[in-house]
Design an enzyme around this catalytic site. Structure first.
Site, mmCIF file in Angstrom:
data_model
loop_
_atom_site.group_PDB
_atom_site.id
_atom_site.type_symbol
_atom_site.label_atom_id
_atom_site.label_comp_id
_atom_site.label_asym_id
_atom_site.label_seq_id
_atom_site.Cartn_x
_atom_site.Cartn_y
_atom_site.Cartn_z
ATOM 1 N N THR A 93 44.919 -11.679 -4.755
ATOM 2 C CA THR A 93 43.579 -12.268 -4.679
ATOM 3 C C THR A 93 42.678 -11.445 -5.589
ATOM 4 O O THR A 93 42.433 -10.262 -5.310
ATOM 5 C CB THR A 93 43.033 -12.215 -3.238
ATOM 6 O OG1 THR A 93 43.938 -12.915 -2.392
ATOM 7 C CG2 THR A 93 41.657 -12.849 -3.159
ATOM 8 N N LYS A 168 40.672 -20.125 -3.454
ATOM 9 C CA LYS A 168 40.908 -19.078 -2.444
ATOM 10 C C LYS A 168 39.581 -18.482 -1.943
ATOM 11 O O LYS A 168 39.361 -18.348 -0.747
ATOM 12 C CB LYS A 168 41.791 -17.991 -3.065
ATOM 13 C CG LYS A 168 41.897 -16.700 -2.303
ATOM 14 C CD LYS A 168 42.856 -16.773 -1.161
ATOM 15 C CE LYS A 168 42.834 -15.472 -0.353
ATOM 16 N NZ LYS A 168 43.622 -15.542 0.847
ATOM 17 N N LYS A 243 36.495 -8.070 1.318
ATOM 18 C CA LYS A 243 36.889 -8.131 -0.109
ATOM 19 C C LYS A 243 36.695 -9.554 -0.645
ATOM 20 O O LYS A 243 36.111 -9.749 -1.716
ATOM 21 C CB LYS A 243 38.360 -7.713 -0.250
ATOM 22 C CG LYS A 243 38.909 -7.911 -1.654
ATOM 23 C CD LYS A 243 40.423 -7.782 -1.750
ATOM 24 C CE LYS A 243 40.891 -8.352 -3.078
ATOM 25 N NZ LYS A 243 42.324 -8.327 -3.279
#
Ligand code: NAD
Length: 299
Positions: A93, A168, A243
Protein backbone atom coordinates in the site's frame (compact mmCIF):
# COMPACT_ATOMS: atom_id res chain seq x y z
CA UNK A 1 6.06 -19.70 -13.88
CA UNK A 2 9.09 -18.16 -12.16
CA UNK A 3 8.20 -15.62 -9.48
CA UNK A 4 10.51 -13.24 -7.63
CA UNK A 5 8.97 -12.25 -4.30
CA UNK A 6 10.51 -9.31 -2.44
CA UNK A 7 9.29 -8.44 1.08
CA UNK A 8 8.38 -11.50 3.15
CA UNK A 9 6.90 -9.82 6.24
CA UNK A 10 3.54 -10.33 7.92
CA UNK A 11 1.72 -10.23 4.58
CA UNK A 12 4.39 -11.21 2.04
CA UNK A 13 5.46 -14.34 3.96
CA UNK A 14 2.09 -16.05 3.54
CA UNK A 15 1.59 -14.72 0.01
CA UNK A 16 4.94 -16.11 -1.21
CA UNK A 17 4.15 -19.45 0.48
CA UNK A 18 0.89 -19.67 -1.50
CA UNK A 19 2.77 -19.07 -4.76
CA UNK A 20 5.13 -21.96 -3.91
CA UNK A 21 2.19 -24.16 -2.86
CA UNK A 22 0.67 -23.58 -6.31
CA UNK A 23 3.77 -25.18 -7.86
CA UNK A 24 5.52 -22.02 -8.98
CA UNK A 25 9.26 -21.51 -8.58
CA UNK A 26 9.59 -18.67 -6.07
CA UNK A 27 12.90 -16.82 -5.68
CA UNK A 28 12.36 -14.94 -2.42
CA UNK A 29 14.22 -12.05 -0.82
CA UNK A 30 13.88 -10.03 2.39
CA UNK A 31 16.39 -8.05 4.43
CA UNK A 32 15.40 -10.18 7.43
CA UNK A 33 17.18 -13.53 7.75
CA UNK A 34 14.30 -14.90 9.84
CA UNK A 35 11.81 -14.05 7.10
CA UNK A 36 14.05 -15.75 4.51
CA UNK A 37 14.32 -18.90 6.61
CA UNK A 38 10.54 -19.02 7.01
CA UNK A 39 10.19 -18.66 3.24
CA UNK A 40 12.59 -21.57 2.72
CA UNK A 41 10.50 -23.72 5.09
CA UNK A 42 7.44 -22.80 3.01
CA UNK A 43 8.94 -24.03 -0.27
CA UNK A 44 10.55 -20.82 -1.60
CA UNK A 45 14.17 -20.48 -2.78
CA UNK A 46 15.94 -17.80 -0.71
CA UNK A 47 17.98 -15.40 -2.88
CA UNK A 48 21.14 -13.58 -1.83
CA UNK A 49 19.76 -10.20 -2.97
CA UNK A 50 16.71 -8.67 -4.64
CA UNK A 51 18.74 -8.30 -7.85
CA UNK A 52 19.55 -12.02 -7.75
CA UNK A 53 15.90 -12.93 -7.17
CA UNK A 54 14.56 -11.00 -10.17
CA UNK A 55 17.05 -12.22 -12.80
CA UNK A 56 15.13 -15.38 -13.81
CA UNK A 57 11.63 -14.14 -13.02
CA UNK A 58 8.64 -13.87 -15.35
CA UNK A 59 6.80 -12.01 -12.58
CA UNK A 60 8.28 -9.81 -9.82
CA UNK A 61 6.02 -9.25 -6.79
CA UNK A 62 6.88 -6.69 -4.10
CA UNK A 63 5.22 -6.43 -0.67
CA UNK A 64 7.15 -3.67 1.09
CA UNK A 65 6.26 -1.19 3.87
CA UNK A 66 5.88 2.14 1.99
CA UNK A 67 6.47 4.15 -1.20
CA UNK A 68 10.13 4.97 -0.43
CA UNK A 69 10.99 1.25 -0.11
CA UNK A 70 9.26 0.44 -3.40
CA UNK A 71 10.93 3.31 -5.28
CA UNK A 72 14.37 2.28 -3.93
CA UNK A 73 13.91 -1.42 -4.72
CA UNK A 74 12.71 -0.66 -8.26
CA UNK A 75 15.56 1.77 -8.98
CA UNK A 76 18.43 -0.22 -7.47
CA UNK A 77 17.49 -3.88 -7.96
CA UNK A 78 14.44 -4.56 -10.08
CA UNK A 79 14.59 -2.32 -13.15
CA UNK A 80 18.30 -2.90 -13.87
CA UNK A 81 18.09 -6.71 -13.45
CA UNK A 82 14.62 -7.86 -14.59
CA UNK A 83 14.27 -9.86 -17.82
CA UNK A 84 12.91 -7.92 -20.81
CA UNK A 85 9.09 -8.08 -20.81
CA UNK A 86 8.87 -9.23 -17.18
CA UNK A 87 5.69 -8.30 -15.32
CA UNK A 88 6.26 -6.24 -12.14
CA UNK A 89 3.41 -6.24 -9.60
CA UNK A 90 3.63 -4.08 -6.49
CA UNK A 91 1.15 -5.27 -3.84
CA UNK A 92 2.29 -2.85 -1.09
CA UNK A 93 0.00 0.00 0.00
CA UNK A 94 1.79 3.15 -1.19
CA UNK A 95 1.02 6.65 -2.45
CA UNK A 96 -0.49 7.02 -5.91
CA UNK A 97 2.39 9.21 -7.19
CA UNK A 98 5.05 6.60 -6.31
CA UNK A 99 2.93 3.87 -7.93
CA UNK A 100 2.64 5.89 -11.15
CA UNK A 101 6.35 6.86 -11.10
CA UNK A 102 7.68 3.30 -10.75
CA UNK A 103 5.26 2.03 -13.43
CA UNK A 104 6.40 4.74 -15.85
CA UNK A 105 10.07 3.87 -15.19
CA UNK A 106 9.30 0.17 -15.74
CA UNK A 107 7.64 0.92 -19.07
CA UNK A 108 10.68 2.96 -20.17
CA UNK A 109 12.89 -0.02 -19.28
CA UNK A 110 10.86 -2.37 -21.52
CA UNK A 111 8.96 -4.02 -18.64
CA UNK A 112 5.26 -4.27 -17.74
CA UNK A 113 4.03 -2.94 -14.38
CA UNK A 114 0.92 -3.00 -12.20
CA UNK A 115 -0.04 -1.73 -8.77
CA UNK A 116 -2.16 -4.31 -6.93
CA UNK A 117 -2.73 -3.42 -3.26
CA UNK A 118 -4.77 -5.81 -1.17
CA UNK A 119 -7.73 -5.82 1.13
CA UNK A 120 -7.67 -8.46 3.86
CA UNK A 121 -5.14 -8.92 6.65
CA UNK A 122 -2.56 -11.55 7.50
CA UNK A 123 -5.20 -14.32 7.86
CA UNK A 124 -6.31 -13.72 4.25
CA UNK A 125 -2.66 -13.53 3.13
CA UNK A 126 -1.99 -16.94 4.73
CA UNK A 127 -5.21 -18.45 3.37
CA UNK A 128 -4.78 -17.12 -0.19
CA UNK A 129 -8.04 -15.21 0.00
CA UNK A 130 -6.96 -11.59 -0.48
CA UNK A 131 -8.90 -9.08 -2.60
CA UNK A 132 -6.64 -7.31 -5.11
CA UNK A 133 -7.43 -3.96 -6.73
CA UNK A 134 -5.33 -3.50 -9.82
CA UNK A 135 -4.00 -0.48 -11.67
CA UNK A 136 -2.64 -1.70 -15.02
CA UNK A 137 -2.96 -1.37 -18.77
CA UNK A 138 -6.03 -3.24 -20.08
CA UNK A 139 -3.75 -5.50 -22.14
CA UNK A 140 -1.80 -6.62 -19.05
CA UNK A 141 -4.72 -7.32 -16.71
CA UNK A 142 -5.25 -11.00 -17.65
CA UNK A 143 -1.56 -11.73 -16.96
CA UNK A 144 -1.75 -9.87 -13.63
CA UNK A 145 -4.85 -11.82 -12.62
CA UNK A 146 -3.20 -15.16 -13.50
CA UNK A 147 -0.05 -14.24 -11.56
CA UNK A 148 -2.04 -13.26 -8.45
CA UNK A 149 -4.45 -16.24 -8.58
CA UNK A 150 -2.84 -18.42 -5.84
CA UNK A 151 -3.10 -15.50 -3.37
CA UNK A 152 -6.50 -14.19 -4.39
CA UNK A 153 -10.21 -14.51 -3.62
CA UNK A 154 -11.06 -11.75 -6.07
CA UNK A 155 -9.01 -9.53 -8.41
CA UNK A 156 -10.62 -6.38 -9.81
CA UNK A 157 -9.25 -4.10 -12.52
CA UNK A 158 -9.59 -0.57 -11.08
CA UNK A 159 -8.15 1.26 -14.12
CA UNK A 160 -4.79 2.46 -15.43
CA UNK A 161 -1.54 2.67 -13.46
CA UNK A 162 -2.12 4.06 -9.92
CA UNK A 163 -5.84 3.23 -9.93
CA UNK A 164 -5.35 0.25 -7.62
CA UNK A 165 -3.73 2.48 -4.98
CA UNK A 166 -6.43 5.11 -5.47
CA UNK A 167 -9.14 2.48 -4.88
CA UNK A 168 -7.34 1.16 -1.81
CA UNK A 169 -7.01 4.51 -0.04
CA UNK A 170 -10.55 5.61 -0.93
CA UNK A 171 -11.93 2.31 0.41
CA UNK A 172 -9.91 2.54 3.62
CA UNK A 173 -10.86 6.18 4.18
CA UNK A 174 -14.50 5.10 3.91
CA UNK A 175 -13.81 2.27 6.37
CA UNK A 176 -12.09 4.60 8.88
CA UNK A 177 -14.98 7.07 8.74
CA UNK A 178 -17.65 4.35 8.96
CA UNK A 179 -15.93 2.71 11.93
CA UNK A 180 -15.79 6.02 13.80
CA UNK A 181 -19.47 6.64 13.04
CA UNK A 182 -20.29 3.13 14.24
CA UNK A 183 -18.32 3.63 17.48
CA UNK A 184 -20.00 6.99 18.15
CA UNK A 185 -23.44 5.49 17.58
CA UNK A 186 -22.83 2.55 19.95
CA UNK A 187 -21.35 4.87 22.61
CA UNK A 188 -24.38 7.18 22.36
CA UNK A 189 -26.81 4.23 22.41
CA UNK A 190 -25.17 3.07 25.64
CA UNK A 191 -25.54 6.52 27.25
CA UNK A 192 -29.20 6.51 26.24
CA UNK A 193 -29.74 3.17 27.99
CA UNK A 194 -30.18 1.17 24.80
CA UNK A 195 -28.90 -2.46 24.95
CA UNK A 196 -25.99 -2.94 22.50
CA UNK A 197 -27.33 -6.21 21.10
CA UNK A 198 -30.76 -4.60 20.44
CA UNK A 199 -29.13 -1.64 18.70
CA UNK A 200 -26.92 -4.02 16.68
CA UNK A 201 -30.00 -5.90 15.43
CA UNK A 202 -31.85 -2.71 14.55
CA UNK A 203 -28.91 -0.92 12.86
CA UNK A 204 -28.05 -4.12 10.93
CA UNK A 205 -31.53 -4.04 9.38
CA UNK A 206 -31.92 -0.26 9.04
CA UNK A 207 -30.30 2.51 7.05
CA UNK A 208 -27.28 2.66 9.41
CA UNK A 209 -26.23 -0.77 8.20
CA UNK A 210 -22.59 -1.01 7.07
CA UNK A 211 -19.68 -3.49 7.28
CA UNK A 212 -18.37 -1.86 10.49
CA UNK A 213 -21.72 -2.61 12.19
CA UNK A 214 -22.66 -6.01 10.80
CA UNK A 215 -19.34 -7.75 10.15
CA UNK A 216 -16.86 -5.97 12.43
CA UNK A 217 -18.92 -4.70 15.38
CA UNK A 218 -16.63 -2.81 17.80
CA UNK A 219 -18.66 -3.90 20.87
CA UNK A 220 -17.63 -7.02 22.79
CA UNK A 221 -20.13 -9.92 22.68
CA UNK A 222 -22.26 -8.35 19.95
CA UNK A 223 -22.58 -9.73 16.40
CA UNK A 224 -20.10 -12.16 14.83
CA UNK A 225 -16.71 -12.71 16.54
CA UNK A 226 -14.44 -9.68 16.02
CA UNK A 227 -11.29 -8.24 17.67
CA UNK A 228 -13.63 -6.62 20.25
CA UNK A 229 -14.13 -10.14 21.64
CA UNK A 230 -10.39 -10.58 22.25
CA UNK A 231 -9.45 -7.25 23.84
CA UNK A 232 -8.89 -5.73 20.40
CA UNK A 233 -5.85 -7.95 19.75
CA UNK A 234 -4.90 -8.74 16.14
CA UNK A 235 -7.21 -7.56 13.37
CA UNK A 236 -6.31 -4.35 11.53
CA UNK A 237 -3.91 -2.29 13.64
CA UNK A 238 -4.65 1.38 14.33
CA UNK A 239 -1.15 2.19 12.95
CA UNK A 240 -2.11 0.62 9.60
CA UNK A 241 -5.40 2.51 9.44
CA UNK A 242 -3.55 5.72 10.27
CA UNK A 243 -1.03 5.07 7.48
CA UNK A 244 -3.86 4.65 4.95
CA UNK A 245 -5.73 7.74 6.21
CA UNK A 246 -2.54 9.81 5.86
CA UNK A 247 -2.10 8.55 2.28
CA UNK A 248 -5.72 9.53 1.57
CA UNK A 249 -5.22 13.04 3.00
CA UNK A 250 -2.00 13.57 1.02
CA UNK A 251 -3.73 12.41 -2.16
CA UNK A 252 -6.76 14.64 -1.44
CA UNK A 253 -4.52 17.68 -0.89
CA UNK A 254 -2.71 17.06 -4.19
CA UNK A 255 -5.93 16.45 -6.11
CA UNK A 256 -7.78 19.39 -4.50
CA UNK A 257 -10.53 17.09 -3.14
CA UNK A 258 -12.55 18.05 -0.04
CA UNK A 259 -12.37 15.19 2.48
CA UNK A 260 -13.35 16.73 5.85
CA UNK A 261 -14.54 13.44 7.37
CA UNK A 262 -11.34 11.71 6.28
CA UNK A 263 -9.36 14.53 7.92
CA UNK A 264 -11.31 14.08 11.16
CA UNK A 265 -10.72 10.34 11.04
CA UNK A 266 -6.98 10.86 10.56
CA UNK A 267 -6.87 13.28 13.52
CA UNK A 268 -8.77 10.90 15.81
CA UNK A 269 -6.69 7.87 14.87
CA UNK A 270 -3.47 9.91 15.30
CA UNK A 271 -4.63 10.93 18.80
CA UNK A 272 -5.47 7.32 19.66
CA UNK A 273 -2.16 5.99 18.29
CA UNK A 274 -0.16 8.67 20.11
CA UNK A 275 -1.73 7.67 23.41
CA UNK A 276 -0.01 4.29 23.05
CA UNK A 277 -2.63 2.25 21.20
CA UNK A 278 -1.16 2.05 17.68
CA UNK A 279 -1.04 -1.74 18.00
CA UNK A 280 -4.71 -2.22 18.99
CA UNK A 281 -7.28 -3.09 16.36
CA UNK A 282 -8.76 0.09 14.85
CA UNK A 283 -12.22 -0.69 16.31
CA UNK A 284 -10.74 -0.17 19.81
CA UNK A 285 -11.24 3.58 19.27
CA UNK A 286 -14.68 2.84 20.76
CA UNK A 287 -13.03 2.78 24.20
CA UNK A 288 -11.66 6.31 23.64
CA UNK A 289 -15.16 7.57 22.79
CA UNK A 290 -16.64 5.73 25.80
CA UNK A 291 -14.06 7.38 28.09
CA UNK A 292 -12.64 3.92 28.90
CA UNK A 293 -9.33 4.08 27.08
CA UNK A 294 -7.44 2.94 30.20
CA UNK A 295 -9.04 -0.53 29.87
CA UNK A 296 -6.94 -1.15 26.73
CA UNK A 297 -3.52 -2.79 26.65
CA UNK A 298 -0.84 -0.26 25.61
CA UNK A 299 1.82 -1.03 22.94
P1 NAD B 1 5.97 -5.92 7.33
O1 NAD B 1 6.70 -4.79 7.93
O2 NAD B 1 5.58 -7.09 8.18
O3 NAD B 1 6.81 -6.51 6.08
C1 NAD B 1 7.60 -5.75 5.24
C2 NAD B 1 8.84 -6.59 4.91
O4 NAD B 1 9.62 -5.90 3.94
C3 NAD B 1 9.75 -6.81 6.12
O5 NAD B 1 9.96 -8.21 6.31
C4 NAD B 1 11.04 -6.08 5.74
O6 NAD B 1 12.20 -6.72 6.23
C5 NAD B 1 10.97 -6.14 4.23
N1 NAD B 1 11.78 -5.15 3.54
C6 NAD B 1 11.87 -3.81 3.76
N2 NAD B 1 12.70 -3.24 2.87
C7 NAD B 1 13.14 -4.24 2.06
C8 NAD B 1 14.02 -4.29 0.94
N3 NAD B 1 14.61 -3.19 0.47
N4 NAD B 1 14.25 -5.49 0.35
C9 NAD B 1 13.66 -6.60 0.82
N5 NAD B 1 12.82 -6.63 1.89
C10 NAD B 1 12.57 -5.46 2.49
O7 NAD B 1 4.67 -5.28 6.63
P2 NAD B 1 3.33 -6.04 6.18
O8 NAD B 1 2.34 -6.04 7.30
O9 NAD B 1 3.70 -7.33 5.52
O10 NAD B 1 2.79 -4.99 5.09
C11 NAD B 1 3.34 -4.88 3.79
C12 NAD B 1 2.50 -3.94 2.98
O11 NAD B 1 1.16 -4.44 2.91
C13 NAD B 1 2.39 -2.52 3.55
O12 NAD B 1 2.43 -1.59 2.50
C14 NAD B 1 1.03 -2.52 4.25
O13 NAD B 1 0.45 -1.24 4.32
C15 NAD B 1 0.24 -3.43 3.34
N6 NAD B 1 -0.91 -4.11 3.98
C16 NAD B 1 -0.78 -4.69 5.19
C17 NAD B 1 -1.87 -5.33 5.77
C18 NAD B 1 -1.75 -5.99 7.12
O14 NAD B 1 -2.80 -6.37 7.68
N7 NAD B 1 -0.55 -6.20 7.66
C19 NAD B 1 -3.10 -5.37 5.10
C20 NAD B 1 -3.20 -4.79 3.84
C21 NAD B 1 -2.10 -4.17 3.28
Amino acid sequence: MHIAFIGLGNMGGGMAANQAKAGRTVHAFDLSVTALERARANGCLPAASAAEAVKQADVVITMLPAGAHVRAAYAADILPHARPGALLIDCSTIDVDSARAVAADALKAGLRAADAPVSGGTAAADAGTLAFMVGAAEADFAAVEAALAPMSRVTIHAGASGAGQAAKICNNMLLGVSMLGTCEAFALAEKLGLAADRFFEIASKSSGQCWSVTSYCPVEGVGPATPADRHYDGGFATAMMLKDLKLAQEAAARAGAATPMGAQAEALYALFANQGYAGRDFSAVLQLLRGQVETLKKD
